[in-house]
Design a protein around this motif. Sequence first.
Motif, PDB file in Angstrom:
ATOM      1  N   ASN A 145       3.156   7.085  -3.209  1.00 35.16           N
ATOM      2  CA  ASN A 145       2.788   5.711  -2.864  1.00 35.16           C
ATOM      3  C   ASN A 145       1.383   5.656  -2.268  1.00 35.16           C
ATOM      4  O   ASN A 145       0.611   4.731  -2.550  1.00 35.16           O
ATOM      5  CB  ASN A 145       3.780   5.125  -1.859  1.00 35.16           C
ATOM      6  N   VAL A 146       1.071   6.640  -1.415  1.00 29.86           N
ATOM      7  CA  VAL A 146      -0.259   6.675  -0.794  1.00 29.86           C
ATOM      8  C   VAL A 146      -1.331   6.853  -1.859  1.00 29.86           C
ATOM      9  O   VAL A 146      -2.356   6.161  -1.862  1.00 29.86           O
ATOM     10  CB  VAL A 146      -0.336   7.808   0.257  1.00 29.86           C
TER      11      VAL A 146
ATOM     12  N   ASN B 273      -3.899   5.598   7.144  1.00 34.48           N
ATOM     13  CA  ASN B 273      -2.869   4.781   7.794  1.00 34.48           C
ATOM     14  C   ASN B 273      -3.252   4.234   9.159  1.00 34.48           C
ATOM     15  O   ASN B 273      -2.404   3.714   9.887  1.00 34.48           O
ATOM     16  CB  ASN B 273      -1.577   5.594   7.938  1.00 34.48           C
TER      17      ASN B 273
ATOM     18  N   GLN C 278      -5.176   2.070  -6.777  1.00 38.45           N
ATOM     19  CA  GLN C 278      -5.190   0.648  -7.084  1.00 38.45           C
ATOM     20  C   GLN C 278      -6.360  -0.065  -6.411  1.00 38.45           C
ATOM     21  O   GLN C 278      -6.941  -1.005  -6.967  1.00 38.45           O
ATOM     22  CB  GLN C 278      -3.870  -0.005  -6.654  1.00 38.45           C
ATOM     23  N   GLU C 279      -6.733   0.406  -5.216  1.00 36.13           N
ATOM     24  CA  GLU C 279      -7.795  -0.247  -4.454  1.00 36.13           C
ATOM     25  C   GLU C 279      -9.193   0.276  -4.792  1.00 36.13           C
ATOM     26  O   GLU C 279     -10.160  -0.498  -4.883  1.00 36.13           O
ATOM     27  CB  GLU C 279      -7.540  -0.060  -2.951  1.00 36.13           C
TER      28      GLU C 279
ATOM     29  N   ASP D 114     -11.043   1.271   5.576  1.00 34.11           N
ATOM     30  CA  ASP D 114     -11.645   0.759   4.337  1.00 34.11           C
ATOM     31  C   ASP D 114     -13.167   0.924   4.327  1.00 34.11           C
ATOM     32  O   ASP D 114     -13.754   1.342   3.327  1.00 34.11           O
ATOM     33  CB  ASP D 114     -11.269  -0.716   4.174  1.00 34.11           C
TER      34      ASP D 114
ATOM     35  N   GLU E 298       6.937   9.012  -1.127  1.00 31.94           N
ATOM     36  CA  GLU E 298       6.057   8.250  -0.247  1.00 31.94           C
ATOM     37  C   GLU E 298       4.612   8.739  -0.350  1.00 31.94           C
ATOM     38  O   GLU E 298       3.675   7.941  -0.227  1.00 31.94           O
ATOM     39  CB  GLU E 298       6.566   8.318   1.189  1.00 31.94           C
TER      40      GLU E 298
ATOM     41  N   ASP F 283      -1.083   6.160  -5.083  1.00 32.52           N
ATOM     42  CA  ASP F 283      -1.120   4.969  -5.923  1.00 32.52           C
ATOM     43  C   ASP F 283      -1.848   3.820  -5.234  1.00 32.52           C
ATOM     44  O   ASP F 283      -2.641   3.103  -5.854  1.00 32.52           O
ATOM     45  CB  ASP F 283       0.304   4.557  -6.290  1.00 32.52           C
ATOM     46  N   GLY F 284      -1.615   3.666  -3.931  1.00 32.05           N
ATOM     47  CA  GLY F 284      -2.296   2.603  -3.190  1.00 32.05           C
ATOM     48  C   GLY F 284      -3.801   2.791  -3.177  1.00 32.05           C
ATOM     49  O   GLY F 284      -4.564   1.830  -3.339  1.00 32.05           O
ATOM     50  N   PHE F 285      -4.237   4.031  -3.006  1.00 31.14           N
ATOM     51  CA  PHE F 285      -5.677   4.318  -3.026  1.00 31.14           C
ATOM     52  C   PHE F 285      -6.254   4.019  -4.405  1.00 31.14           C
ATOM     53  O   PHE F 285      -7.302   3.370  -4.522  1.00 31.14           O
ATOM     54  CB  PHE F 285      -5.919   5.783  -2.657  1.00 31.14           C
TER      55      PHE F 285
ATOM     56  N   ARG G 204       5.476   7.466 -13.189  1.00 34.00           N
ATOM     57  CA  ARG G 204       5.033   6.110 -12.861  1.00 34.00           C
ATOM     58  C   ARG G 204       4.047   5.571 -13.898  1.00 34.00           C
ATOM     59  O   ARG G 204       3.585   4.444 -13.786  1.00 34.00           O
ATOM     60  CB  ARG G 204       4.372   6.084 -11.477  1.00 34.00           C
TER      61      ARG G 204
ATOM     62  N   THR H 180      -0.613   9.878   6.967  1.00 32.74           N
ATOM     63  CA  THR H 180      -0.230   9.175   5.737  1.00 32.74           C
ATOM     64  C   THR H 180       1.011   8.305   5.870  1.00 32.74           C
ATOM     65  O   THR H 180       1.244   7.435   5.034  1.00 32.74           O
ATOM     66  CB  THR H 180       0.053  10.199   4.619  1.00 32.74           C
TER      67      THR H 180
END
Length: 262
Positions: A193-194, A153, A200-201, A161, A190, A196-198, A239, A183
């Motif tokens: 979400n962290v 974060n 996805q990327e 990144d 939440e 899932d975001g990782f 999810r 985070t």
Amino acid sequence: MIYDLHNDYPTALKSDAVSKYVSDLPAGVTATAAIWTSELGSNAYKEVSRLTIALTALKVPIAIEDIGFLSELNRYETFDFSAYAYSSLTWNYNNAFAGGALDDGELTDVGKRAISIIGRSGCALDVAHLNKKSFYAAIDCADKILCSHTGFNGHLRSLDDGQIRALIDKRAIIGLSAVTAFTDAHTCDELQNVIDGFVQEYGAEHLAIGTDFLGSVDLPTDVKDYGGLAKVADGLRKRGYDEKTIDKIFYSNAYSFFNSEK
């Protein structure tokens, strides 16, 4: 199944409570015993030895957070790192080996020597508490690397990144901490979400869990123990995450890192 890369219970609990903590862990949970040496004061060398003997008897993976205590008399030269799953050079501040995340030092020649000794022992190098200068210098020197507990974060203790991609290039694993400061996750949802975001990327191949339980009270309201962490996994199932991916994140990425030949 949960493989936690970083739990501070050896230094957070009194000696007589450590064995009970291990025996009371939920079935299927492996909690790496991180010995946080900054909390041990001037007796760190003796205390690390004592704790290592006790934890070895409990048959749990052990790690060292900050080898600053080994700079005196160059003790790092003869220290047996083979007893540990991983070791970090420093905590949040500079020491004889490297620059901490909240400080401005660099990886020193002594630090490079220590990395070589750590690697030869079969112990992995943990870069969780290094600042960026020391981080990039360290990963150039080491072969087996992980980041045991972190977030994404923008906090000085989090990875950006470029650091994430550099670790992936080195086939490292990255332990997601439950600490809210790293985070911005205040709830189980939440924290999902962290994750899932990782994924996805960057995908799920290098993500693991490194809670920092008992090392911080700054945790999501409903993720303060392994029961709460299991709820995070359940939320990912809802999810649409499949069991193989969940297992990679919560267990097998970490297990394979320590138990497979590189």
